[in-house]
Design a protein around this motif. Structure first.
Motif, PDB file in Angstrom:
ATOM      1  N   THR A  97       0.857  -1.192   0.000  1.00  0.00           N
ATOM      2  CA  THR A  97       0.000   0.000   0.000  1.00  0.00           C
ATOM      3  C   THR A  97       0.887   1.235   0.000  1.00  0.00           C
ATOM      4  O   THR A  97       1.105   1.859   1.036  1.00  0.00           O
ATOM      5  CB  THR A  97      -0.930  -0.015   1.224  1.00  0.00           C
ATOM      6  OG1 THR A  97      -0.127  -0.151   2.412  1.00  0.00           O
ATOM      7  CG2 THR A  97      -1.895  -1.174   1.148  1.00  0.00           C
ATOM      8  N   TYR A  98       1.401   1.560  -1.170  1.00  0.00           N
ATOM      9  CA  TYR A  98       2.367   2.649  -1.282  1.00  0.00           C
ATOM     10  C   TYR A  98       1.703   4.016  -1.166  1.00  0.00           C
ATOM     11  O   TYR A  98       2.250   4.938  -0.580  1.00  0.00           O
ATOM     12  CB  TYR A  98       3.108   2.521  -2.612  1.00  0.00           C
ATOM     13  CG  TYR A  98       4.500   3.097  -2.587  1.00  0.00           C
ATOM     14  CD1 TYR A  98       5.491   2.550  -1.784  1.00  0.00           C
ATOM     15  CD2 TYR A  98       4.824   4.196  -3.377  1.00  0.00           C
ATOM     16  CE1 TYR A  98       6.762   3.082  -1.759  1.00  0.00           C
ATOM     17  CE2 TYR A  98       6.093   4.735  -3.364  1.00  0.00           C
ATOM     18  CZ  TYR A  98       7.058   4.180  -2.548  1.00  0.00           C
ATOM     19  OH  TYR A  98       8.326   4.715  -2.530  1.00  0.00           O
ATOM     20  N   SER A  99       0.519   4.139  -1.708  1.00  0.00           N
ATOM     21  CA  SER A  99      -0.178   5.429  -1.663  1.00  0.00           C
ATOM     22  C   SER A  99      -1.125   5.506  -0.462  1.00  0.00           C
ATOM     23  O   SER A  99      -1.522   4.484   0.108  1.00  0.00           O
ATOM     24  CB  SER A  99      -0.981   5.647  -2.949  1.00  0.00           C
ATOM     25  OG  SER A  99      -2.051   4.721  -3.009  1.00  0.00           O
ATOM     26  N   ASN A 100      -1.472   6.699  -0.113  1.00  0.00           N
ATOM     27  CA  ASN A 100      -2.440   6.880   0.975  1.00  0.00           C
ATOM     28  C   ASN A 100      -3.787   6.266   0.620  1.00  0.00           C
ATOM     29  O   ASN A 100      -4.480   5.694   1.476  1.00  0.00           O
ATOM     30  CB  ASN A 100      -2.616   8.370   1.277  1.00  0.00           C
ATOM     31  CG  ASN A 100      -1.442   8.943   2.042  1.00  0.00           C
ATOM     32  OD1 ASN A 100      -0.534   8.204   2.427  1.00  0.00           O
ATOM     33  ND2 ASN A 100      -1.438  10.248   2.252  1.00  0.00           N
ATOM     34  N   LYS A 101      -4.161   6.392  -0.659  1.00  0.00           N
ATOM     35  CA  LYS A 101      -5.431   5.832  -1.109  1.00  0.00           C
ATOM     36  C   LYS A 101      -5.453   4.319  -0.908  1.00  0.00           C
ATOM     37  O   LYS A 101      -6.465   3.741  -0.470  1.00  0.00           O
ATOM     38  CB  LYS A 101      -5.644   6.183  -2.584  1.00  0.00           C
ATOM     39  CG  LYS A 101      -7.007   5.754  -3.130  1.00  0.00           C
ATOM     40  CD  LYS A 101      -7.169   6.223  -4.575  1.00  0.00           C
ATOM     41  CE  LYS A 101      -8.541   5.834  -5.115  1.00  0.00           C
ATOM     42  NZ  LYS A 101      -8.708   6.296  -6.523  1.00  0.00           N
ATOM     43  N   ALA A 102      -4.326   3.671  -1.215  1.00  0.00           N
ATOM     44  CA  ALA A 102      -4.236   2.219  -1.039  1.00  0.00           C
ATOM     45  C   ALA A 102      -4.296   1.839   0.436  1.00  0.00           C
ATOM     46  O   ALA A 102      -4.900   0.824   0.810  1.00  0.00           O
ATOM     47  CB  ALA A 102      -2.947   1.697  -1.663  1.00  0.00           C
ATOM     48  N   LYS A 103      -3.676   2.659   1.276  1.00  0.00           N
ATOM     49  CA  LYS A 103      -3.717   2.384   2.717  1.00  0.00           C
ATOM     50  C   LYS A 103      -5.148   2.450   3.228  1.00  0.00           C
ATOM     51  O   LYS A 103      -5.557   1.649   4.085  1.00  0.00           O
ATOM     52  CB  LYS A 103      -2.836   3.376   3.472  1.00  0.00           C
ATOM     53  CG  LYS A 103      -1.324   3.204   3.241  1.00  0.00           C
ATOM     54  CD  LYS A 103      -0.530   4.252   4.005  1.00  0.00           C
ATOM     55  CE  LYS A 103       0.961   4.084   3.822  1.00  0.00           C
ATOM     56  NZ  LYS A 103       1.428   4.329   2.440  1.00  0.00           N
ATOM     57  N   ARG A 104      -5.905   3.415   2.725  1.00  0.00           N
ATOM     58  CA  ARG A 104      -7.299   3.532   3.159  1.00  0.00           C
ATOM     59  C   ARG A 104      -8.141   2.385   2.612  1.00  0.00           C
ATOM     60  O   ARG A 104      -8.929   1.763   3.345  1.00  0.00           O
ATOM     61  CB  ARG A 104      -7.890   4.878   2.692  1.00  0.00           C
ATOM     62  CG  ARG A 104      -7.222   6.100   3.291  1.00  0.00           C
ATOM     63  CD  ARG A 104      -8.103   7.352   3.154  1.00  0.00           C
ATOM     64  NE  ARG A 104      -8.582   7.554   1.798  1.00  0.00           N
ATOM     65  CZ  ARG A 104      -7.938   8.274   0.877  1.00  0.00           C
ATOM     66  NH1 ARG A 104      -6.773   8.843   1.187  1.00  0.00           N
ATOM     67  NH2 ARG A 104      -8.453   8.433  -0.326  1.00  0.00           N
ATOM     68  N   ARG A 105      -7.972   2.104   1.315  1.00  0.00           N
ATOM     69  CA  ARG A 105      -8.833   1.131   0.648  1.00  0.00           C
ATOM     70  C   ARG A 105      -8.520  -0.303   1.087  1.00  0.00           C
ATOM     71  O   ARG A 105      -9.443  -1.077   1.351  1.00  0.00           O
ATOM     72  CB  ARG A 105      -8.682   1.264  -0.868  1.00  0.00           C
ATOM     73  CG  ARG A 105      -9.538   0.276  -1.654  1.00  0.00           C
ATOM     74  CD  ARG A 105      -9.332   0.446  -3.151  1.00  0.00           C
ATOM     75  NE  ARG A 105      -9.772   1.765  -3.614  1.00  0.00           N
ATOM     76  CZ  ARG A 105      -9.597   2.208  -4.853  1.00  0.00           C
ATOM     77  NH1 ARG A 105      -8.967   1.440  -5.738  1.00  0.00           N
ATOM     78  NH2 ARG A 105     -10.028   3.397  -5.209  1.00  0.00           N
ATOM     79  N   ARG A 106      -7.259  -0.657   1.128  1.00  0.00           N
ATOM     80  CA  ARG A 106      -6.877  -2.050   1.413  1.00  0.00           C
ATOM     81  C   ARG A 106      -6.788  -2.368   2.907  1.00  0.00           C
ATOM     82  O   ARG A 106      -7.085  -3.493   3.326  1.00  0.00           O
ATOM     83  CB  ARG A 106      -5.527  -2.381   0.761  1.00  0.00           C
ATOM     84  CG  ARG A 106      -5.459  -2.134  -0.735  1.00  0.00           C
ATOM     85  CD  ARG A 106      -6.445  -2.991  -1.487  1.00  0.00           C
ATOM     86  NE  ARG A 106      -6.384  -2.733  -2.921  1.00  0.00           N
ATOM     87  CZ  ARG A 106      -7.275  -3.151  -3.792  1.00  0.00           C
ATOM     88  NH1 ARG A 106      -8.336  -3.824  -3.374  1.00  0.00           N
ATOM     89  NH2 ARG A 106      -7.159  -2.867  -5.079  1.00  0.00           N
ATOM     90  N   LEU A 107      -6.368  -1.369   3.693  1.00  0.00           N
ATOM     91  CA  LEU A 107      -6.089  -1.645   5.106  1.00  0.00           C
ATOM     92  C   LEU A 107      -6.982  -0.849   6.061  1.00  0.00           C
ATOM     93  O   LEU A 107      -6.811  -0.931   7.272  1.00  0.00           O
ATOM     94  CB  LEU A 107      -4.611  -1.334   5.403  1.00  0.00           C
ATOM     95  CG  LEU A 107      -3.596  -2.116   4.567  1.00  0.00           C
ATOM     96  CD1 LEU A 107      -2.188  -1.589   4.826  1.00  0.00           C
ATOM     97  CD2 LEU A 107      -3.672  -3.612   4.864  1.00  0.00           C
ATOM     98  N   ASP A 108      -7.892  -0.097   5.484  1.00  0.00           N
ATOM     99  CA  ASP A 108      -8.860   0.648   6.294  1.00  0.00           C
ATOM    100  C   ASP A 108      -8.186   1.649   7.233  1.00  0.00           C
ATOM    101  O   ASP A 108      -8.654   1.882   8.355  1.00  0.00           O
ATOM    102  CB  ASP A 108      -9.723  -0.325   7.102  1.00  0.00           C
ATOM    103  CG  ASP A 108     -11.036   0.315   7.556  1.00  0.00           C
ATOM    104  OD1 ASP A 108     -11.510   1.247   6.867  1.00  0.00           O
ATOM    105  OD2 ASP A 108     -11.560  -0.096   8.608  1.00  0.00           O
TER     106      ASP A 108
END
Length: 415
Positions: free
Chosen positions: A305-316
């Motif tokens: 989850t390199y981007s902030n968006k990925a951190k939110r989407r994948r890891l809540d």
């Protein structure tokens, strides 16, 4: 007894190939109890090779040469060694028959004429049959000195050494060297040496030496003994004392076991599954775990989850957390770890987020700042590190620390 290595080949000097033969032979000689003080790489030049062989014989009892035994004009090892020892060459009928048989059973209709050169051996030399090529190995003895000539290709050299040279050397050197490696994380080399200083200063047999690795320190305990039983008896109490002093920093006492192997072994032992949630390491932690045979029994899933968006989407990870504390923070690492456990339904999740550089650092959050968190059984441990070095070094150190955090967390709650 002193041994010396000479690796022959201009391609080695130019860096066209890696000298894996020297690595293999140095380890073998050490295990056989042979002392080694010098290694030489020399190109395909008769005069320079002659000088290297003469120098080696002046300071060693056994000189092992690899390479330069082939059929071409620049294969000069055998001829040069014969000249140094004053041994004329003569055709060996047994070797000639083996060369003929080798080609008849292969793809060649005719035997290239230059191959018969390999049937010429120094008079009085012991011929070592090469089952994987045409050039035989040779053992030459004179005035208490021994030259051992081995083919250069590792696929030929290694089995020939293991099958014929090692038994020969064992008869010359009845004592053996035995080693055990104590591997640890979370302790620097200077601190490790300080904690072992009394043992190091008082060492005779066995001896102790420390080696720094990326994020790790290895301590080698080596004993000279007549056999393995005596060697083990000498080594065991020293290893026990080192483990006592360093406690859970020690992850293995097995030479072949890596940090990731010890982590997988520990997870299997406690029937646990693991997930990785990575930002700056970009999947390197997952890659290290998956490299271990049998990792499929414990590894659930890996999130990059390199981007902030990925951190939110994948890891809540909470949007407000990212806005208030930033992607590289204790709070974000904690939420990444918790989110990884729930997203993959695993027992353990290790999360890593940081600034690997070379850009992106600030005075408040400099390059090399890494947060990592391990979530296990509703408990989250968060660690902060400030690593030094370039981008690659920062990421490598982070991977080691992340693996070690998983190991220590499981030990804390399960053992």
């Amino acid at each position: 007894m002193v041994a010396e290595l000479i690796s022959v080949g201009t391609e080695l000097l130019l860096g066209n190939i890696v000298n894996t033969n020297a690595h293999f032979l140095a380890q073998k000689c050490a295990l056989l109890g042979l002392s080694m003080y010098n290694q030489t790489v020399v190109g395909d030049n008769r005069e320079r090779l002659k000088e290297a062989v003469s120098t080696a014989l002046s300071r060693a009892d056994v000189v092992i040469l690899t390479g330069g035994l082939g059929p071409t004009e620049d294969d000069l090892t055998k001829e040069t060694c014969a000249e140094v020892l004053g041994c004329p060459l003569a055709e060996d009928g047994h070797t000639r028959e083996r060369i003929e048989s080798y080609f008849k059973n292969g793809i060649y209709r005719e035997i290239p004429e230059n191959n018969w050169k390999q049937a010429m051996v120094p008079q009085g030399a012991q011929v070592l049959d090469n089952d994987n090529g045409t050039a035989p190995g040779l053992i030459m003895e004179k005035n208490g000195k021994r030259l051992i000539l081995l083919p250069g290709p590792p696929v030929e050299m290694i089995p020939l050494f293991n099958g014929q040279v090692e038994p020969y050397l064992r008869k010359l050197q009845p004592e053996i060297l035995m080693s055990r490696m104590v591997k640890m994380c979370g302790v620097g080399e200077s601190l490790a040496e300080e904690m072992l200083l009394d043992l190091i200063d008082g060492q005779t047999n066995p001896t102790i030496a420390t080696y720094a690795k990326t994020g790790e320190v290895h301590v080698r305990v080596t004993a000279l003994a007549p056999d393995e039983t005596v060697g083990e008896r000498l080594i065991k109490p020293v290893v026990k004392e080192i483990k006592k002093r360093f406690g859970r920093a020690v992850y293995s006492v097995k030479e072949e076991e890596t940090l990731e192997m010890s982590v997988v072994r520990l997870l299997k032992k406690h029937e646990l599954t693991v997930t990785t949630a990575e930002s700056c390491t970009g999947g390197m932690v997952a890659g290290r775990l998956i490299n271990v045979a049998g990792a499929s029994d414990v590894f659930k899933e890996g999130f990059v989850t390199y981007s902030n968006k990925a951190k939110r989407r994948r890891l809540d990870v909470n949007k407000s957390t990212l806005k208030k504390h930033g992607a590289v923070s204790r709070e974000t690492a904690r939420e990444m770890a918790i989110g990884g456990v729930f997203a993959a339904d695993s027992d353990v999740c290790i999360a890593v987020t940081g600034i690997a550089g070379p850009d992106g650092g600030t005075e408040e959050k400099p390059v090399g700042l890494v947060y990592m968190a391990c979530c296990f059984k509703d408990k989250v441990t968060v660690e902060k590190y400030q690593f030094k070095g370039n981008r690659g070094k920062v990421r490598e150190q982070a991977v080691v620390r992340a693996l070690d955090l998983v190991r220590r967390t499981v030990l804390e709650y399960c053992e």
